[in-house]
Design a protein around this motif. Sequence first.
Motif, PDB file in Angstrom:
ATOM      1  N   MET A   1       1.118   2.541  -5.172  1.00 33.14           N
ATOM      2  CA  MET A   1      -0.093   2.007  -5.777  1.00 33.14           C
ATOM      3  C   MET A   1      -0.538   2.860  -6.964  1.00 33.14           C
ATOM      4  SD  MET A   1      -0.619  -0.587  -4.104  1.00 33.14           S
ATOM      5  CE  MET A   1      -2.205  -0.990  -4.820  1.00 33.14           C
TER       6      MET A   1
ATOM      7  N   THR B   1      -2.796   7.652   6.189  1.00 30.88           N
ATOM      8  CA  THR B   1      -2.416   6.290   5.817  1.00 30.88           C
ATOM      9  C   THR B   1      -1.653   5.670   6.981  1.00 30.88           C
ATOM     10  OG1 THR B   1      -2.177   7.029   3.544  1.00 30.88           O
ATOM     11  CG2 THR B   1      -1.123   4.930   4.091  1.00 30.88           C
ATOM     12  N   PRO B   2      -1.827   4.422   7.310  1.00 31.07           N
ATOM     13  CA  PRO B   2      -2.644   3.392   6.637  1.00 31.07           C
ATOM     14  C   PRO B   2      -3.915   3.005   7.389  1.00 31.07           C
ATOM     15  CG  PRO B   2      -0.889   2.367   7.903  1.00 31.07           C
ATOM     16  CD  PRO B   2      -0.886   3.828   8.267  1.00 31.07           C
TER      17      PRO B   2
ATOM     18  N   TYR C   1       0.842  -1.190   0.000  1.00 34.00           N
ATOM     19  CA  TYR C   1       0.000   0.000   0.000  1.00 34.00           C
ATOM     20  C   TYR C   1       0.877   1.239   0.000  1.00 34.00           C
ATOM     21  CZ  TYR C   1       0.946   0.073   5.058  1.00 34.00           C
ATOM     22  OH  TYR C   1       1.547   0.087   6.282  1.00 34.00           O
TER      23      TYR C   1
ATOM     24  N   LYS D   1     -11.042  -6.314   5.336  1.00 32.58           N
ATOM     25  CA  LYS D   1      -9.786  -5.687   5.729  1.00 32.58           C
ATOM     26  C   LYS D   1      -9.811  -5.424   7.234  1.00 32.58           C
ATOM     27  CE  LYS D   1      -7.562  -3.097   2.083  1.00 32.58           C
ATOM     28  NZ  LYS D   1      -6.910  -1.821   1.796  1.00 32.58           N
TER      29      LYS D   1
ATOM     30  N   CYS E   1       0.947  -8.318  -3.933  1.00 26.58           N
ATOM     31  CA  CYS E   1      -0.125  -8.817  -3.111  1.00 26.58           C
ATOM     32  C   CYS E   1       0.233 -10.224  -2.656  1.00 26.58           C
ATOM     33  CB  CYS E   1      -1.386  -8.808  -3.976  1.00 26.58           C
ATOM     34  SG  CYS E   1      -2.819  -9.419  -3.177  1.00 26.58           S
TER      35      CYS E   1
ATOM     36  N   GLN F   1      -4.334  -3.358   6.822  1.00 23.77           N
ATOM     37  CA  GLN F   1      -4.531  -3.467   5.375  1.00 23.77           C
ATOM     38  C   GLN F   1      -4.902  -4.869   4.914  1.00 23.77           C
ATOM     39  OE1 GLN F   1      -4.488  -0.990   3.081  1.00 23.77           O
ATOM     40  NE2 GLN F   1      -4.281   0.444   4.764  1.00 23.77           N
TER      41      GLN F   1
END
Lengths: 179, 354, 250
Positions: free
Chosen positions: A44, B31-32, A40, B8, A51, B175
């Motif tokens: 991105m 973030t995140p 992330y 998530k 992934c 995440q």
Amino acid sequence: MKTTEILIAGFGGQGILFSGKFLAYKGLMEELQVSWLPSYGPEMRGGTANCNVILSDTPVGSPIITTPDVLIAMNLPSLQKYVNTVRCGGQIYIDSSLINIKVERNDVEVFYIPVTQMAKDEGIGSLANMIIVGHLLENHPELSFDGASEVVENLVPPKKAALKELNMKALSLGKNYNK
Amino acid sequence: MADRILMKGNEAIAEAAIRAGCRHYFGYPITPQTEIAAYMAKKMPKIGGVFLQAESEIASINMVYGAAAAGMRVMTSSSSPGVSLKAEGLSYIAGSDVPALVVNVQRGGPGLGGIQPSQSDYFQATKGGGHGDYRMIVLAPASVQEMASLTIKGFDLADKYCITSMILADGTIGQMMEPITFEDTEIKTYEKPWALTGTGCARKHNIINSLYLKPDELEKKNFERYEKYKEIEKNEAMWEEYMMDDAEVCVVAFGITSRVAKNAVLTARKEGIKAGLIRPITLWPFPNAPFEAAADKVKAFISAELSMGQMIEDIKLATKCKKPVTLCNRCGGMILAPDEILDAIRNAEKGELA
Amino acid sequence: MAVVFEKPKSLTDVPFHYCPGCPHGIIHRLVAEVIDELGIEGTAIGVAPVGCAVMAYDYFACDMIEAPHGRAPAVATGIKRCRPENVVFTYQGDGDLASIGMAETVHSAARNENITVIFVNNAIYGMTGGQMAPTSLPGQVTQTSPYGRDVNHCGWPIRVSEMLATLEGPEYVARVAVNNVKNVKNAKKVIKKAFENQIAGKGFSLVEVVSACPTNWGMTPKAALEWVESDMLPYYPIGVYKDRSAGEEK
């Protein structure tokens, strides 16, 4: 005890995270334990994306993959970065329209599929990733192709209903590749 | 069994909060953890709740303070630099003894640091962060399922003790997606006679306040609060022990690191090394009991953490330094690999301590 | 015996700690009288600042909370969003509202948060012993501007009402003073409107009250009130700077 660790890597925009999600949902449907971990951050937005998907019949420990059983490489930098991390006896799926080198290892099974070109020819340009996934399903009995449409149904938002059929088309292309 | 759904970690927190009866969320994007705010923005208006994006983390924690004082289940979420900004409000909330839930999905620091996962806000969460003598209950989830269950637990503990519960997660758990189930957990509600509701001209006015200009009064207030903290230490410590029965080397890890550590422990066992894991689930109160027991049995402890060694101090205190404690760490957004922990286990087994 | 003058119900019996000649007492009383007259003492929730009025929670008889420095509008937002049926007000000084809490002030105004803000501007930090405020006048001598406020060095005083009036958000922004009977009467009228607006659901209403600080200005109370007239009001003129609903009601 069987655990399959799948690392998918490529450019942002190649649907890397989506294909990972597909595999995770498929695993869920097969009543496996699963984890899905994306990279992330700013990368991105057009940079590299990867992934980590783990499918297991026992609870998943670390969701971070260091030695994948399966690598899906959607561009050259990703292949170069991860090729030597793949477990001995593992599999590497390569988009051979974007990657024009051969893997020099003899201890892994390599599938060269020109998915970007295939997707272009079939008018499903953004779904090259799903062609590879379709082929992977064919090689992995613990996942199987059955029920793939149900997973696609779950993943594609109602607003983009047209994409469902196209995803299925991509998966079938991959399934039947080289047959 | 309830249906398994893929979610998530960040979204699991948000959904669990709603199920726990939280109808007020105030936050600021970072973030995140931004999925929490996004989820709330989508859901709250549909269930008669409030999602409000504040002008800053400072404003959002103070909105939480106001809402908590008004007697509502309320939360905010942020990541490391944002939590630093919230520190002022955390101190006031503690000093006013109102309940709140605060989420920190940690990223690397100090300063702007990075955005990759970290555990380097352990000190901030467990030892203070804001000024003054105070504590927060700190819960460290290690899975998406726990992101949900500890959020529900956190709201309950906050109301029960009129304290802040902090969910100390990290970018990985935030995440990642895993299957989770939301079983119908009974949500307890608590009387809040102290809340700001308006007097209705029927009672003396309620005052929510942390100012005590007379030092003897402030001292008394702090002593009372620490009595409450003692109760929490006695009743609420949570931990998991993994293969500790006959362990000779004890890895200690929380959150994402505990999962990497489990892989390492399993591999060590295959090599014939008797390794085990203690995973603190509450970081405050730190679970002393399993360490007191283990200190007499194991050869050494390994503190595996994504920081320059923060939890290691609590391990040394909990074991009263009876056995060596070594640090196995990465930081700045880097994550320990199972092999790194495995090496530390092998060295500890051989008595070669770093 | 006929009672001709009594304490508003909305004030407690706790004696004010304010200095002799400090107008905070007058302003507290005006707010309390308005709460009484509107019959909202049972639903009102007040937010005290950090500064001289920090202990306002002891003086107002309604439910009260003490906010971190400058954060009163955020705290009020949290309360009001939970309890829209209650009447929520903040009571803040110039350091609190116009310096450290400027972001909270501007954004609660921009959101047209349905709260009432009483902003006491006396051009100095009182509680900490007389330092320069964001509203201290050019040339004004304070503990931290001992040679007079040098605008080239530390900038110009902020006219909060004028600035907030440029925002689309707020319902009502007005400035009043409490330096003479006429102004006090007007101040009460304006404060009442600021509360009525909230009850009618109209949104953010701020009343800037130009006040005095005899102690830290180093003046007698009388001289301080004269200084308000001669020096403060020319820079901070009394007036209604924004009233979105003006002319709507008859």
